[in-house]
Design a protein around this motif. Sequence first.
Motif, PDB file in Angstrom:
ATOM      1  N   GLN A   1       0.842  -1.089   0.023  1.00  0.00           N
ATOM      2  CA  GLN A   1      -0.072  -0.044   0.083  1.00  0.00           C
ATOM      3  C   GLN A   1       0.815   1.196  -0.034  1.00  0.00           C
ATOM      4  OE1 GLN A   1      -3.486  -0.081  -0.632  1.00  0.00           O
ATOM      5  NE2 GLN A   1      -2.408  -1.909  -0.890  1.00  0.00           N
ATOM      6  N   PHE A   2       1.934   1.129   0.349  1.00  0.00           N
ATOM      7  CA  PHE A   2       3.015   2.275   0.162  1.00  0.00           C
ATOM      8  C   PHE A   2       3.266   2.734  -1.367  1.00  0.00           C
ATOM      9  CE2 PHE A   2       6.986   4.358   0.092  1.00  0.00           C
ATOM     10  CZ  PHE A   2       7.177   5.204   1.171  1.00  0.00           C
ATOM     11  N   HIS A   3       3.125   1.902  -1.998  1.00  0.00           N
ATOM     12  CA  HIS A   3       3.290   2.333  -3.368  1.00  0.00           C
ATOM     13  C   HIS A   3       1.835   2.843  -4.036  1.00  0.00           C
ATOM     14  CE1 HIS A   3       7.078   0.237  -4.007  1.00  0.00           C
ATOM     15  NE2 HIS A   3       6.542  -0.661  -3.220  1.00  0.00           N
ATOM     16  N   VAL A   4       0.691   2.125  -3.484  1.00  0.00           N
ATOM     17  CA  VAL A   4      -0.691   2.681  -3.945  1.00  0.00           C
ATOM     18  C   VAL A   4      -0.679   4.132  -3.414  1.00  0.00           C
ATOM     19  CG1 VAL A   4      -3.015   2.339  -3.849  1.00  0.00           C
ATOM     20  CG2 VAL A   4      -1.451   0.358  -4.068  1.00  0.00           C
ATOM     21  N   MET A   5      -0.471   4.347  -2.339  1.00  0.00           N
ATOM     22  CA  MET A   5      -0.298   5.773  -1.840  1.00  0.00           C
ATOM     23  C   MET A   5       0.216   6.693  -2.587  1.00  0.00           C
ATOM     24  SD  MET A   5       0.784   6.825   2.255  1.00  0.00           S
ATOM     25  CE  MET A   5       2.402   7.026   2.022  1.00  0.00           C
ATOM     26  N   LEU A   6       1.287   6.283  -3.298  1.00  0.00           N
ATOM     27  CA  LEU A   6       1.854   7.192  -4.265  1.00  0.00           C
ATOM     28  C   LEU A   6       1.620   7.095  -5.648  1.00  0.00           C
ATOM     29  CD1 LEU A   6       5.677   6.449  -2.980  1.00  0.00           C
ATOM     30  CD2 LEU A   6       4.138   8.188  -2.137  1.00  0.00           C
ATOM     31  N   ASP A   7       0.213   6.709  -5.792  1.00  0.00           N
ATOM     32  CA  ASP A   7      -0.381   6.466  -7.339  1.00  0.00           C
ATOM     33  C   ASP A   7       0.408   5.556  -7.949  1.00  0.00           C
ATOM     34  OD1 ASP A   7      -3.019   7.385  -7.050  1.00  0.00           O
ATOM     35  OD2 ASP A   7      -2.778   8.903  -8.231  1.00  0.00           O
ATOM     36  N   ASP A   8       1.185   4.613  -7.512  1.00  0.00           N
ATOM     37  CA  ASP A   8       2.021   3.709  -8.110  1.00  0.00           C
ATOM     38  C   ASP A   8       1.613   2.353  -7.959  1.00  0.00           C
ATOM     39  OD1 ASP A   8       4.126   2.978  -9.876  1.00  0.00           O
ATOM     40  OD2 ASP A   8       5.661   3.080  -8.349  1.00  0.00           O
ATOM     41  N   ALA A   9       1.860   1.480  -8.772  1.00  0.00           N
ATOM     42  CA  ALA A   9       1.403  -0.063  -8.979  1.00  0.00           C
ATOM     43  C   ALA A   9       2.576  -0.813  -7.771  1.00  0.00           C
ATOM     44  CB  ALA A   9       1.569  -0.558 -10.244  1.00  0.00           C
ATOM     45  N   PRO A  10       1.612  -1.636  -6.932  1.00  0.00           N
ATOM     46  CA  PRO A  10       2.432  -2.499  -6.453  1.00  0.00           C
ATOM     47  C   PRO A  10       3.098  -3.593  -7.007  1.00  0.00           C
ATOM     48  CG  PRO A  10      -0.056  -3.161  -5.952  1.00  0.00           C
ATOM     49  CD  PRO A  10       0.208  -1.867  -6.848  1.00  0.00           C
ATOM     50  N   ARG A  11       4.216  -4.106  -6.537  1.00  0.00           N
ATOM     51  CA  ARG A  11       4.964  -5.042  -7.180  1.00  0.00           C
ATOM     52  C   ARG A  11       4.257  -6.625  -6.995  1.00  0.00           C
ATOM     53  NH1 ARG A  11       5.860  -0.252  -7.811  1.00  0.00           N
ATOM     54  NH2 ARG A  11       8.151   0.353  -8.348  1.00  0.00           N
TER      55      ARG A  11
END
Length: 522
Positions: A136-146
């Motif tokens: 969710q750290f990645h989603v919080m940055l509008d990025d896709a999770p790995r």
Amino acid sequence: MNAQASQGLNSAVVGRDFLASIVVFLVALPLCMGIAIASGAPPALGLITGIVGGLVVGSIAGSPLQVSGPAAGMAVLVFQLVDEHGLIMLGVVGLIAGALQLLAGVFRLGQWFRAISPSVIHGMLAGIGVLIFASQFHVMLDDAPRSGGLANLAAIPEAIIKVFPADGSVHHLAAMAGIITISTIIAWNKFKPKTLALLPGPLLGVIVGTIFALVFALPITLVAVPANLTDALNIPTPEALAGALDREIITLGIVFAFVASAETLLCATAVDKMHIGARTQYDKELRAQGIGNIICGALGALPMTGVIVRSAANVEAGATTRISAILHGAWLLLAVAAFPFVLNQVPTAVLAAILVYTGYKLVNVAQIRKIAEFGRQELAIYFVTLIGVVAIDLLTGVILGFVLATLKLVYTFSHLSIDVTHDKQSNRTDVWMTGSATFFSIPQLSGALESTPRGAEVHIHVEKLDYIDHACLEMLSSWEKLHQSTGGSLTVEWNALVQAYGRRSQDPSRTEIPALMQRPAA
């Protein structure tokens, strides 16, 4: 007069439950959507699970004050399922898991789901927390999770670099909304006034983060909730149902059932400690969860469990009956049916921020300290489970922890420490036994006794024993006969054992071995 008093009491109970239901609804609303996003599913599927958890499971639950819905602990499993098999198989696995839970409740297996080492459970939750935080750290940055837990962790430095805009991206804007959300939750939990103590921090975080995004018109991703809830249904197709015979799908159904049941019943135990009302009926709760997951599976929604965050909020808000849990489901249904346009203004980064905070809280440092108090072995079980969940997968991590806990149990019941001291002047030998004296220990105990001098007065101290079995008692009885033939004696200090357990001996002068070890009279 009694009828009037009873009516007044009932009105007071309903009033408290009504207010508690609103608090639980405010806690559940953002979490239902956030957990769905963390699971790789549309937010509406999380809301449907929350509605079923309230209206259906709340009505028949064995734990009246427990609140059910989508849980962060299942998000990792659901994400893996959706990623590997597609969203359409979510309902199929849910149907299998629900049916297994229902059968487990019918056959009264509810208590057995509690027979899991706390170190394994807390290690599992901490591992889930790490995975949720990392994804969710990645989603919080509008990025896709790995693709996996380790990949998400390894990519965090790269994600942080993206926060500093260099290519016209909006990662930094999403990060700002997420940071404001988390800061609001932390500040509210620390400084909230007593008059507003029931207002949940996650809801306030969503409100503040959403207002921030709206005021500055941030071009970041927003939640998508359909205007008609039926449009969001993910009902399994005949082709998907045919896949229920696939070995991998069946395995996932078993895993879902096990994890959901363990989390639910542990949550119910925790809820019982928070109030003095009706205790949990574990088999009834398991049957209710099974029915709820069968319904969620038929609708293609997220699987459900009993959720400690919502349940704790329910108890703290003053709920006394199941009315609160049922009403919270009604409020969720009303919000989705009447105000979807409001929910569609919430940025996904804001909901992800709530999950980042939730993941951090699941890695409970205070709990690690408590586990450490029970020894290094329990701490090892905790970390092996945690690392297994993060590095491999949830099922493997739990199995590793369970195996290690079982090995620890075997070691505990087979380990015996023996200290021997001998006083030459009095020809007395003292044998101190610590641990568990079982048939595994007979060679060790025999060796210690055979090392004593012939004709010695042997005293065996058992007050530090956790357990002694029949095989060891028989061996002591046999060795006593042999030792007496050399002029020696054997005394087992049973009185010290009795005193160690806080019981008085009826005959304080008696120190000989018990009847089981005595020779029959001639």
